[in-house]
Design an enzyme around this catalytic site. Structure first.
Site, short mmCIF file in Angstrom:
data_model
loop_
_atom_site.label_atom_id
_atom_site.label_comp_id
_atom_site.label_asym_id
_atom_site.label_seq_id
_atom_site.Cartn_x
_atom_site.Cartn_y
_atom_site.Cartn_z
N ASP A 1 31.64 23.68 5.06
CA ASP A 1 32.20 24.02 6.36
C ASP A 1 33.41 24.94 6.34
OD1 ASP A 1 30.23 22.69 7.73
OD2 ASP A 1 31.32 20.80 7.83
N TYR B 1 28.30 19.58 14.81
CA TYR B 1 29.04 18.37 14.45
C TYR B 1 30.50 18.47 14.88
CZ TYR B 1 26.63 14.68 11.94
OH TYR B 1 25.89 13.57 11.64
#
Length: 752
Positions: free
Chosen positions: A361, A449
């Site tokens: 990420d 997310y």
């Protein structure tokens, strides 16, 4: 006379503790993120350097030199400590600028250290450990590149929209209603130098992540001229095609298995937050709320925070996120740095998009994905909210309003308590301390997310680092074989299994920089009973292992992992002769995501270890980089290099690298979103003989109740008896008697 001389001297000169507090307060600015003025100054200075040939990040050409990122360059630890511990001048403030050089024969990415701020006048190239170069293909995908991807998708759609319309009722591009959107998958290929991305089409409705339509396409976009981009593969309803034309031809000739989704129902709230179902909780009244009846008990000055003995500086790195520096309790440093490093989510599935999804990420600027926090939901309404600024894939700083919050809360459970029974129907005393904590929080919404990042500070010298996962699951088109990789959550939707891992850097300085590390386990001992020789005693005994080298302190997943992980100063004792220490306590059920050395695993070698301990090095600043997502095979930063030389770690400046996480097999209750209960992991830093007693004894929130000479409860408290408005106006009362009901009230089992 001597007494008054000493008193005057003590009043005239600041105490050591006041100096330390002043230096910590003043030094916090070393870690403060760049403000917009500094970002503009760095940008303008680099633009003025004609040899760089910089143009706008929004220029439509990919063959350009442009700034990708500007953020704080954190000073070296030794330089910072001179300011924090001796009150010396702070090191010059500097920035790190990431520049993409696409307009040259051999494109590359270069990082520069720019300074001094606020008026930069020089730049120098920044190098990584081992002098690894940054390949141009490892750069993140920018807004401009996404625009070109959209263009090629529109060209593809011009050929397949008939198929899409018949199969899904939706089309891509040039539509106003019932449109499709897409999700791009990473890493982008199978080897260094590639830039081949699987694209998954989805219905563009609320919660589109949950609406895959069974059409995925592989695009090669390595060339800097988008006109040379190509479609290499197409996946439709479980079937692979070498080109769009092949799919169209076989579809028209009826040579493939076609699918037709159910007609889209606009009234179906499946992927939305719209309330439905029954709950017996009253909805016409609000639930409990946090209040500060007499005002705030923590102080925030810039990025410097103080609360209940704690003090620290914070920043939010645009790549990784929330980070803490110079963490002290009662003026004594516990850790120099506790910082988020990386978050990954590695998936499994039956479609190419699912097979390829291995999200790393920081490659998506996770730290710059911290959007506005909602008062009363993301943070209590009483929280102090802070704006953040980032410079990523832009031409000017971007303000993220209310993206960080700081608040004090009650946990609803005592920090400690005891009822001392006198076993005569009464009690000797009751003592208790309510548990208030300070929380500093940000979130990262990395596409589907949402991560909620917390650092939590307790009154007893404990710090907790915690991450809670929520948001939408990463879903793909349902196939029967897909049930081996997840759960069906809608008519045509599979929730794909995946593993979340989070990595932290914990640079502990326990009573100084010279620390050692041991693990403590229990082993059974069997010996003759000294007062009854014909019997034996079997009990547990402490077994300590002193870890001498970095390799011995690198615990791999799948191996025995000690429960007590003790970092201590071998040169400092507490009152009782124990080495002053802290321990790391895990709250995690993580496991490795790939076998050691397997392709993409090389880029996340930190994921091999729930804990690894290394000596502090200035060139081992972070365990990951923004480039790992698109080149995990030959990463610029390789954590394994940190422990390869296997240095001695006894009585050294130590860094603990902590990995926590969990496996997530999506299920129907993840609709519409994954909920935070059960999806929260992290670790604690807990004092272990660091203090002489529990430091929360300094709290005046303690309540002690003892019976007086007449047997009536006598309450001792050191805070106001009546708290104030917004809460009960009844004073604290505690009876303490054990109620013995009369015989007539006792129900016998036979009577039921």
């Amino acid at each position: 006379m001597w007494f008054w001389t000493l008193l005057l001297v003590s009043l005239a000169a600041p105490t050591t503790s006041s100096k330390a507090r002043e230096w910590a307060h003043r030094g916090a600015m070393m870690y403060a993120d760049l403000n917009p003025r500094e970002m503009y100054a760095v940008r303008d200075y680099l633009y003025s350097c004609s040899e760089l040939g910089l143009t706008s990040a929004y220029d439509k050409s990919l063959m350009k030199n442009s700034i990708l990122l500007i953020l704080l360059h954190v000073p070296r630890k030794q330089e910072a400590l001179r300011a924090l511990d001796r009150g010396q001048a702070k090191p010059p403030r500097q920035a790190c600028a990431v520049v993409q050089f696409g307009n040259q024969t051999k494109p590359n990415v270069t990082e520069y250290i720019v300074g001094p701020l606020p008026f930069p006048s020089s730049y120098q190239a920044k190098t990584f450990k081992g002098d690894r170069p940054i390949s141009f293909e490892s750069r993140p995908v920018t807004v401009v590149e996404y625009e070109h991807l959209n263009t090629i998708l529109e060209k593809v759609a011009s050929k397949v929209n008939k198929i899409l319309q018949e199969s899904t009722g939706f089309t891509y591009g040039n539509c106003t209603d019932r449109c499709l959107t897409y999700t791009d998958i990473a890493p982008r290929g199978f080897a260094p130098g590639e830039r081949r991305t699987w694209i998954m089409l989805q219905k563009f409705v609320e919660g589109f992540y949950m609406h895959p339509v069974g059409f995925e396409i592989l695009i090669n976009h390595k060339d800097l001229d988008p006109e040379n981009w190509t479609v290499e593969k197409v996946w439709y309803n479980g079937q692979y095609f070498d080109s769009v034309d092949e799919l169209v031809e076989k579809y028209d000739k009826g040579m493939i298995n076609k699918h037709k989704l159910p007609v889209h129902d606009e009234e179906d709230p499946f992927s939305t937050y719209m309330p439905r179902g029954h709950m017996n909780t009253q909805t016409n009244i609000h639930g409990p709320q946090l209040v500060e009846p007499q005002g705030r008990r923590f102080q925030v000055d810039g990025n410097f925070v103080e609360y209940a003995g704690w003090s620290f500086a914070y920043r939010v790195c645009s790549l990784a996120g929330l980070q803490i520096f110079d963490l002290r309790f009662n003026g004594e440093r516990i850790a120099y740095e506790v910082s988020l490093q990386e978050a990954i989510a590695f998936y499994s599935g039956d479609t190419p998009a699912a097979m390829q999804t291995k999200y790393i990420d920081s490659g998506w600027a996770m730290g710059a994905s911290d959007y506005e926090l909602a008062a009363g939901i993301d943070c209590p309404e009483i929280a102090q909210f802070v704006d953040l600024h980032h410079y990523f894939d832009t031409d000017k700083p971007v303000r993220y309003r209310n993206a960080l919050c700081i608040f004090e809360m009650t946990t609803g459970i005592p920090l400690r308590r005891h009822f001392d029974n006198n076993f005569e129907g009464g009690y000797n005393f009751f003592g208790g301390l309510e548990n208030h904590v300070l929380v500093i929080r940000t979130t990262s919404t990395v596409y589907n997310y949402d991560y909620i990042w917390d650092f939590i500070f307790y009154q007893n010298g404990v710090m907790e680092s915690r991450v809670s996962a929520t948001g939408y699951i990463h879903a793909t088109f349902f196939t029967e074989n897909g049930l081996n990789y997840g759960s069906k959550v809608y008519n045509y939707v599979l929730g794909n299994l995946h593993t979340h891992l989070i990595h932290y850097k914990v640079d502990l300085d326990i009573a100084g920089r010279d620390n050692s590390f041991e693990s403590i386990e229990l082993k059974y001992v069997n010996f003759t009973n000294p007062w009854s020789p014909e019997h034996t005693i079997l009990q547990s005994k402490l077994h300590r292992t002193q870890h001498q080298t970095e390799r011995s302190a690198a615990f791999q997943f799948g191996e025995n992992f000690p429960k007590y992980l003790h970092f201590y100063n071998p040169n400092q004792n507490n009152k009782w002769g124990h080495k002053k220490g802290y321990r790391i306590q895990f709250n995690s059920h993580a496991n490795s995501v790939l076998p050691r050395g397997w392709k993409e695993e090389n880029g996340i070698s930190w994921s091999r270890y729930p804990l690894a301990v290394t000596r502090h090095k200035d060139n081992e600043v972070t365990s990951s980089s923004i480039y790992t997502q698109n080149d995990p095979w030959e990463p610029v930063v390789s954590f394994e290099d940190f422990i390869r030389n296997n240095e001695n770690i006894v009585n050294q400046d130590l860094v603990a690298w902590v990995t926590v996480g969990f496996i997530h097999i999506p299920h129907s209750e993840d609709i519409p979103n994954t909920a935070t209960p059960g999806n929260t992991v992290g670790f604690f830093l807990r004092p272990f003989n660091f203090f002489d007693e529990d430091p929360s004894l300094a709290s005046r929130s303690t309540v002690i109740v003892r019976p007086d000479e007449n047997g009536q409860p006598k309450v001792q408290r050191w805070t106001p008896e009546v708290i104030g408005h917004c809460v009960t106006d009844e004073p604290f009362f505690y009876n303490g008697e054990i109620f013995n009901p009369p015989a007539s009230c006792i129900v016998q089992a036979t009577d039921v």
